[in-house]
Structures are given as C-alpha cells and as structure tokens.
Design a protein around this motif. Structure first.
Motif, PDB file in Angstrom:
ATOM      1  N   PHE A  38     -34.739   0.060  -4.073  1.00  0.00           N
ATOM      2  CA  PHE A  38     -35.172   0.638  -2.503  1.00  0.00           C
ATOM      3  C   PHE A  38     -36.520   0.065  -2.623  1.00  0.00           C
ATOM      4  N   GLU A  39     -37.128  -0.157  -3.084  1.00  0.00           N
ATOM      5  CA  GLU A  39     -38.731  -0.486  -2.840  1.00  0.00           C
ATOM      6  C   GLU A  39     -38.437  -2.234  -2.301  1.00  0.00           C
ATOM      7  N   LYS A  40     -37.659  -2.208  -2.561  1.00  0.00           N
ATOM      8  CA  LYS A  40     -37.523  -3.902  -2.129  1.00  0.00           C
ATOM      9  C   LYS A  40     -37.092  -3.363  -0.333  1.00  0.00           C
ATOM     10  N   LEU A  41     -36.490  -2.513  -0.184  1.00  0.00           N
ATOM     11  CA  LEU A  41     -35.483  -2.349   1.111  1.00  0.00           C
ATOM     12  C   LEU A  41     -36.280  -1.761   2.424  1.00  0.00           C
ATOM     13  N   LYS A  42     -37.392  -1.466   1.321  1.00  0.00           N
ATOM     14  CA  LYS A  42     -38.956  -0.940   2.836  1.00  0.00           C
ATOM     15  C   LYS A  42     -39.347  -2.043   3.157  1.00  0.00           C
ATOM     16  N   THR A  43     -39.282  -3.369   3.229  1.00  0.00           N
ATOM     17  CA  THR A  43     -40.144  -4.389   3.642  1.00  0.00           C
ATOM     18  C   THR A  43     -38.447  -5.384   3.930  1.00  0.00           C
ATOM     19  N   SER A  46     -32.204  -7.491   4.926  1.00  0.00           N
ATOM     20  CA  SER A  46     -31.121  -6.327   4.545  1.00  0.00           C
ATOM     21  C   SER A  46     -30.518  -6.141   3.106  1.00  0.00           C
ATOM     22  N   ASN A  47     -29.826  -5.286   2.760  1.00  0.00           N
ATOM     23  CA  ASN A  47     -29.769  -4.288   1.676  1.00  0.00           C
ATOM     24  C   ASN A  47     -29.743  -6.422   0.365  1.00  0.00           C
ATOM     25  N   LYS A  48     -28.219  -7.163   0.968  1.00  0.00           N
ATOM     26  CA  LYS A  48     -28.880  -8.754   0.012  1.00  0.00           C
ATOM     27  C   LYS A  48     -29.484  -8.824  -0.163  1.00  0.00           C
ATOM     28  N   SER A  49     -30.424  -9.043   0.605  1.00  0.00           N
ATOM     29  CA  SER A  49     -31.914  -9.912   0.429  1.00  0.00           C
ATOM     30  C   SER A  49     -32.547  -8.862  -0.297  1.00  0.00           C
TER      31      SER A  49
END
Length: 85
Positions: A38-43, A46-49
């Motif tokens: 979820f932290e990575k989703l901020k930047t 896409s969800n997959k990346s």
C-alpha cells in the motif's frame, strides 16, 4: 585501529544493514508485505507494478519470492480479507 575514513565507512555500512533488517522484519510478515504494498501504491502506476516492486525487494532480501505472481497475491489477500470479516 581504524582510520577516521574507515570508521565513517563502517558506520555507513552499519546504518545500511540496520535499514535492511527493518525492511526484512516488515516484509517477513503477511501484514508487513501488505502494508509495504500500500505504501508503494502511492507512487506506482498500477497495483501490479507496486506488487512487483515489493515482491522483488522480498526476493533481493530473502532469495525467493513471497508470491509467485500478482494473481496469487490477489487470491490470498482476498481470502485473508474474507476471514477477517
């Protein structure tokens, strides 16, 4: 006895190892992996990346992938979310 330059290099190396230990402790749990996702989703674009980035970090630290692919991650996450409800 270490020179000041060697001491500084050693201090930097120790700081890097301490940061590595913290992320390893976090990613070693399902909740921590999910939190990092979820932290990575901020930047991430896409969800997959975002998933791939966290899963690659896990591989670099532990020598294996936590999840075989994004679809497996989604299935397990959905299953765990249903248990919580």
């Amino acid at each position: 006895m270490l020179t000041p330059t060697e001491e500084n290099a050693l201090r930097i190396h120790i700081e890097k190892l301490e940061k590595k230990v913290v992320i390893m402790q976090k990613l070693s749990t399902i909740e921590g992996f999910y939190s990092e996702f979820f932290e990575k989703l901020k930047t991430a674009p896409s969800n997959k990346s975002a998933f791939n980035e966290v899963n690659e970090t896990y591989f670099e630290l532990f020598g294996k992938y936590r999840y075989s692919d994004f679809n497996t991650f989604k299935v397990i996450t959905n299953r765990n979310n249903k248990k919580i409800k």
